[in-house]
Design a protein around this motif. Structure first.
Motif, PDB file in Angstrom:
ATOM      1  N   LEU A 135     -40.273 -15.207 -11.688  1.00  0.00           N
ATOM      2  CA  LEU A 135     -41.283 -14.179 -11.489  1.00  0.00           C
ATOM      3  C   LEU A 135     -41.308 -13.777 -10.014  1.00  0.00           C
ATOM      4  O   LEU A 135     -41.369 -14.645  -9.133  1.00  0.00           O
ATOM      5  CB  LEU A 135     -42.670 -14.692 -11.884  1.00  0.00           C
ATOM      6  N   LYS A 170     -45.175  -9.722  -9.043  1.00  0.00           N
ATOM      7  CA  LYS A 170     -45.860 -10.123 -10.268  1.00  0.00           C
ATOM      8  C   LYS A 170     -47.105 -10.937  -9.929  1.00  0.00           C
ATOM      9  O   LYS A 170     -48.162 -10.787 -10.556  1.00  0.00           O
ATOM     10  CB  LYS A 170     -44.923 -10.948 -11.157  1.00  0.00           C
ATOM     11  N   VAL A 171     -46.978 -11.784  -8.902  1.00  0.00           N
ATOM     12  CA  VAL A 171     -48.120 -12.629  -8.530  1.00  0.00           C
ATOM     13  C   VAL A 171     -48.047 -13.003  -7.055  1.00  0.00           C
ATOM     14  O   VAL A 171     -46.977 -13.332  -6.533  1.00  0.00           O
ATOM     15  CB  VAL A 171     -48.183 -13.912  -9.407  1.00  0.00           C
ATOM     16  N   ALA A 223     -47.965 -23.715  -8.534  1.00  0.00           N
ATOM     17  CA  ALA A 223     -47.864 -22.362  -9.075  1.00  0.00           C
ATOM     18  C   ALA A 223     -46.609 -21.669  -8.560  1.00  0.00           C
ATOM     19  O   ALA A 223     -45.878 -21.013  -9.322  1.00  0.00           O
ATOM     20  CB  ALA A 223     -49.116 -21.567  -8.705  1.00  0.00           C
ATOM     21  N   SER A 224     -46.333 -21.811  -7.273  1.00  0.00           N
ATOM     22  CA  SER A 224     -45.144 -21.176  -6.690  1.00  0.00           C
ATOM     23  C   SER A 224     -43.861 -21.744  -7.289  1.00  0.00           C
ATOM     24  O   SER A 224     -42.929 -21.002  -7.625  1.00  0.00           O
ATOM     25  CB  SER A 224     -45.139 -21.370  -5.173  1.00  0.00           C
ATOM     26  N   HIS A 230     -42.715 -13.309  -6.707  1.00  0.00           N
ATOM     27  CA  HIS A 230     -43.957 -13.902  -6.209  1.00  0.00           C
ATOM     28  C   HIS A 230     -43.840 -14.227  -4.733  1.00  0.00           C
ATOM     29  O   HIS A 230     -42.733 -14.212  -4.163  1.00  0.00           O
ATOM     30  CB  HIS A 230     -44.279 -15.196  -6.970  1.00  0.00           C
ATOM     31  N   ILE A 289     -49.561 -19.795 -14.164  1.00  0.00           N
ATOM     32  CA  ILE A 289     -48.340 -18.981 -14.156  1.00  0.00           C
ATOM     33  C   ILE A 289     -47.876 -18.711 -15.585  1.00  0.00           C
ATOM     34  O   ILE A 289     -47.419 -17.601 -15.912  1.00  0.00           O
ATOM     35  CB  ILE A 289     -47.242 -19.663 -13.328  1.00  0.00           C
ATOM     36  N   GLU A 290     -48.012 -19.704 -16.455  1.00  0.00           N
ATOM     37  CA  GLU A 290     -47.678 -19.493 -17.868  1.00  0.00           C
ATOM     38  C   GLU A 290     -48.557 -18.393 -18.463  1.00  0.00           C
ATOM     39  O   GLU A 290     -48.084 -17.531 -19.207  1.00  0.00           O
ATOM     40  CB  GLU A 290     -47.853 -20.797 -18.648  1.00  0.00           C
ATOM     41  N   HIS A 312     -43.449 -23.057 -10.208  1.00  0.00           N
ATOM     42  CA  HIS A 312     -43.256 -22.637 -11.585  1.00  0.00           C
ATOM     43  C   HIS A 312     -42.939 -21.144 -11.672  1.00  0.00           C
ATOM     44  O   HIS A 312     -42.157 -20.723 -12.529  1.00  0.00           O
ATOM     45  CB  HIS A 312     -44.482 -22.966 -12.426  1.00  0.00           C
ATOM     46  N   ALA A 313     -43.547 -20.351 -10.806  1.00  0.00           N
ATOM     47  CA  ALA A 313     -43.198 -18.928 -10.771  1.00  0.00           C
ATOM     48  C   ALA A 313     -41.713 -18.759 -10.448  1.00  0.00           C
ATOM     49  O   ALA A 313     -41.028 -17.906 -11.037  1.00  0.00           O
ATOM     50  CB  ALA A 313     -44.057 -18.201  -9.743  1.00  0.00           C
ATOM     51  N   ALA A 348     -47.471 -15.072 -17.208  1.00  0.00           N
ATOM     52  CA  ALA A 348     -46.203 -14.689 -17.835  1.00  0.00           C
ATOM     53  C   ALA A 348     -46.378 -14.294 -19.297  1.00  0.00           C
ATOM     54  O   ALA A 348     -45.406 -13.900 -19.955  1.00  0.00           O
ATOM     55  CB  ALA A 348     -45.203 -15.831 -17.708  1.00  0.00           C
TER      56      ALA A 348
END
Length: 807
Positions: A28, A6-7, A19-20, A30, A307-308, A22-23, A311
């Protein structure tokens, strides 16, 4: 790992780590790609034990990882543990060499040849991976290094530090404790350094702890040392080690190869991104320092928010509720619409990017003034900057006649003279209509002036005209001053630097914009100070009017900024304005008379020079003691202690003396207080009457103590509570008899400050200094307690009189 993620997040600084994390919390698919064998390489390479601040304090943290101000090592450990607990997927030694988009998929190529596919890419690579290196032969020799981890590793070496920024200064000062250190600065001053580091490096150079090569550049590095090109020719410096701290630049070649566009060819330019951090390539996002967000907390918030967005969630930035509250005076508004209107309405803010404008508004106050309401008064001591968003204000330009008013409208600014000079307001400003006005702190405006050229350009253009009209040509219309303003050039002078010499040909004059100057003349073969000239005055007009060489030498008493004006253009203004000419000539005659009087009293000039050297020139209120009257009773210290919970803020015995004048260790309440320049919680303020004071939000970081060149700030533990018998008996307040020890222990336990070097035994020490007893009727207690009248608090203008009376 999924065939297509996804990312993919590139770079494990604060933004990438957040970011990681929260992913992972959103489940997600990632990966976080880090080119080194450890996370957060920039902070990892900070000087060992460096205290990292969690600014801006007003901004809430939005991240699955924790972050509090503290030592480098503790922060890195917390992030490693936090990422592991969140389930973040990080891959070390994964250097991304290529990012290309094919259809709706990004293909990432690693240095080893591996490839990854991702629906979205978050680029959080920062700037420090692209460190600037020496541009001379030998730049890659083993003698050269571009980072410093632990300065205590080196002992009894000769070390050359190259650079003029904060990192270079911090390294040089730390290394100088047990090494011989030379610092090389390609300019004549350390213009990019924070005020605290500026004070540190100047102090170290003055004491001989560090040798400095100004206006010098590296020519060649060999195994024995470095050859420099200096103002006096080439110089070879033998050394054991060279540490070059030259900053970093955006990794432009790599970023552009990914298809990302830059707004200009400027080497320091950053890519433009949308409010959701998306670049010109859909699905490729840029966060952190590469996107213009260099502060750790900002970068971590961005990592969470991006990340939000990926998503599919629509969330407002972390500061949105704060700005909604800030703009509440304007009713129910949309923050983005207000920010767009600010750019459109106020030229000085027109070119700010979203981050800078949001930050400026967070720092500012929004005022809803009613018609006739006073915004500030003439002679107030304040240095904030005002911009008009809605409505009009009136500037009362005459102290005698309030009806003489200049009207400013939407988009215009005022208050810049106090911002620039640090002195009292030169006019009263009232609301001419109901209006909405933004009041921005001086520190915020200085940051914008230094970082955004268009802000400086817009501010300078208007302020030069206003200062000329206010101090030099009152009543002359702007159109009659066009040639003079066009000829104007802003010049900066360091303390002690000569502005012009006695005997020079005079073809220009100077209006002192900030700082102050001394005027001296050769008498009996030596320089004798004749007068002191503060900001808001002009110098150099005598040679223009007399058409003779300069009759005196003028030097900057401390860091000074002037508006240099063409003599030809100024003469044209005088020829067309008889009133202005009469005023200038009257001042000319007055100065000739004053100089003649002072020529016969060289001892008075010596006193003035001494006071200037002790910082009186940049102060606004300085404690002086007449030693001919002082009986050494120490009532001044005792009164100060009684007024401030048992801790005196002055040291009578300390400090230098000259003739009968003694300058004790006590705050000078500077025009531009050094202590204010780097206070993370913004705990240091200036009261309307000029007192510089520290409020209860002090966190004990010690920056102000380091920044003060006069060493008048001390870090002190909270005073122990005294037993209050009546309070305990009547109200149950505080500890009872025999309970004091347990009570004090509990207070200390509750006052612990994580990571502060100012803490001793876990109890926070806070900064304390003279506040001129601003809450007391009757003025400073030290002066009121003096039985002989030996103690006096004086302004720079008053010490001329003092010098005249000292014989």
């Amino acid at each position: 790992m999924a065939d297509r993620l996804k990312v993919a997040i590139v770079g494990s600084g604060p933004a990438g780590l957040s970011a990681s994390a929260h992913a992972a919390s959103l489940r997600l698919p990632h990966v976080l790609l880090e080119r080194t064998d450890h996370a957060s390489d920039t902070i990892y390479k900070y000087q060992k034990g460096k205290f990292v601040m969690a600014t801006p304090d007003i901004l809430p943290l939005r991240s699955d990882l924790s972050f509090r101000a503290g030592k480098r090592e503790k922060i890195l450990d917390d992030w490693d543990e936090g990422l592991a607990s969140c389930g973040g997927r990080i891959r070390y030694n994964a250097d991304v060499t290529r990012i290309a988009k094919e259809g709706d998929t990004f293909h990432l190529t690693l240095a080893g040849g591996d490839t990854l596919k991702a629906e979205n890419v978050v680029m959080a690579i920062g700037l420090q991976g692209n460190i600037n290196k020496l541009r001379c032969d030998g730049a890659e020799l083993p003698i050269v290094q571009y980072q410093l981890d632990d300065p205590n590793e080196y002992e009894a070496e000769t070390i050359v530090v190259i650079g003029a920024g904060d990192a270079a200064i911090e390294n040089a000062v730390a290394l100088s404790k047990q090494n011989a250190v030379i610092i090389v600065n390609r300019r004549a001053e350390f213009a990019r350094a924070k005020q605290g580091n500026l004070s540190l490096i100047h102090s170290a150079i003055d004491k001989g702890d560090i040798q400095c090569y100004y206006e010098s550049s590296p020519l060649l590095v060999d195994a024995s040392g470095i050859t420099l090109e200096t103002a006096d020719g080439e110089a070879h410096v033998s050394c054991d080690r060279i540490i070059a701290r030259l900053g970093a630049s955006p990794p432009r070649k790599f970023v552009e190869a990914c298809g990302i566009e830059f707004p200009s060819d400027d080497r320091a330019a950053l890519p433009e991104v949308s409010p959701r951090y998306e670049s010109n390539i859909p699905g490729l996002y840029i966060i952190g320092a590469l996107g213009g967000y260099p502060l750790i907390k900002q970068a971590m918030n961005q990592g969470y928010e991006v990340i939000e967005y990926i998503a599919g969630n629509d969330i407002a930035p972390a500061d949105e509720p704060l700005l909604v509250d800030k703009f509440a005076a304007m009713g129910e508004v949309n923050v983005n619409e207000v920010l767009q209107a600010i750019r459109k309405t106020i030229p000085v803010f027109a070119s700010l990017n979203t981050l800078l404008l949001r930050e400026a508004m967070l720092d500012s106050q929004v005022h809803d003034f009613k018609e006739g309401q006073t915004i500030f008064k003439r002679n107030d001591y304040s240095d904030t900057f005002f911009t008009i968003f809605v409505g009009q204000v009136g500037i009362q330009i005459s102290a005698e006649d309030p009806s003489m008013v200049v009207t400013l409208r939407e988009g215009e600014f005022f208050g810049e003279m106090g911002l620039i000079s640090g002195r009292r307001r030169s006019a009263t400003v009232v609301a001419a209509t109901d209006c909405v006005v933004f009041e921005t702190p001086r520190r915020t405006m200085l940051k914008l002036i230094q970082s955004v050229e268009s802000v400086k350009r817009t501010l300078d253009k208007t302020s030069i005209l206003r200062q000329i009209q206010t101090y030099l040509t009152p009543g002359v219309p702007a159109q009659d001053l066009e040639e003079l303003v066009e000829s104007a050039e802003i010049q900066n002078f360091k303390a002690g630097e000569t502005i012009f010499e006695q005997g020079d040909i005079g073809n220009h004059m100077h209006l002192i914009r900030s700082g102050s100057c001394t005027v001296s003349m050769k008498i009996g073969g030596r320089d004798v100070v004749l007068s002191y000239v503060p900001s808001g005055n002009y110098i150099g007009e005598m040679a223009l009017l007399s058409e003779m060489p300069r009759s005196a030498t003028v030097r900057a008493a401390h860091n000074t900024e002037t508006i240099c004006l063409s003599g030809e253009a100024f003469s044209a203004v005088l020829n067309n304005n008889a009133t202005v000419r009469d005023n200038i000539e009257a001042k000319f005659r007055e100065r000739i008379k004053q100089n003649e009087q002072m020529e016969g009293r060289p001892e008075a000039g010596n006193v003035i020079q001494f006071l200037i050297e002790q910082g009186v020139g940049e102060g606004t209120d300085v404690l002086l003691i007449n030693e001919a009257l002082c009986i050494h009773c120490d009532n001044c210290e005792k009164a100060c202690a009684e007024t401030h919970d048992g801790l005196s803020r002055l040291d009578r015995e300390a400090g230098p003396s000259f003739a009968s004048i003694h300058v004790p260790t006590s705050c000078r309440h500077c025009e531009h207080p050094h202590c204010m320049s780097d206070c993370p919680p913004d705990a240091i303020h200036r009261a309307p009457d000029g007192e510089v004071f520290i409020d209860d939000s002090c966190i004990g970081c010690g920056n102000c103590e380091s920044n003060c060149p006069y060493k008048v700030i001390q870090m002190a533990s909270p005073p122990e509570s005294k037993f209050d018998l009546f309070g305990w008996l009547l109200f149950g307040r505080g500890p009872g008899p025999g309970e004091e020890v347990a009570y004090e222990a509990e207070v200390k336990r509750n006052s612990r400050f994580n990571g502060s070097d100012s803490a001793q035994g876990g109890v926070i020490k806070k900064a304390v200094k003279c506040d001129m007893c601003k809450e007391l009727v009757g003025g400073a207690s030290c002066v009121r307690a003096c039985p002989t009248g030996a103690a006096a608090r004086v302004s720079p203008e008053e010490f001329m009189t003092l010098a005249t009376l000292s014989r």
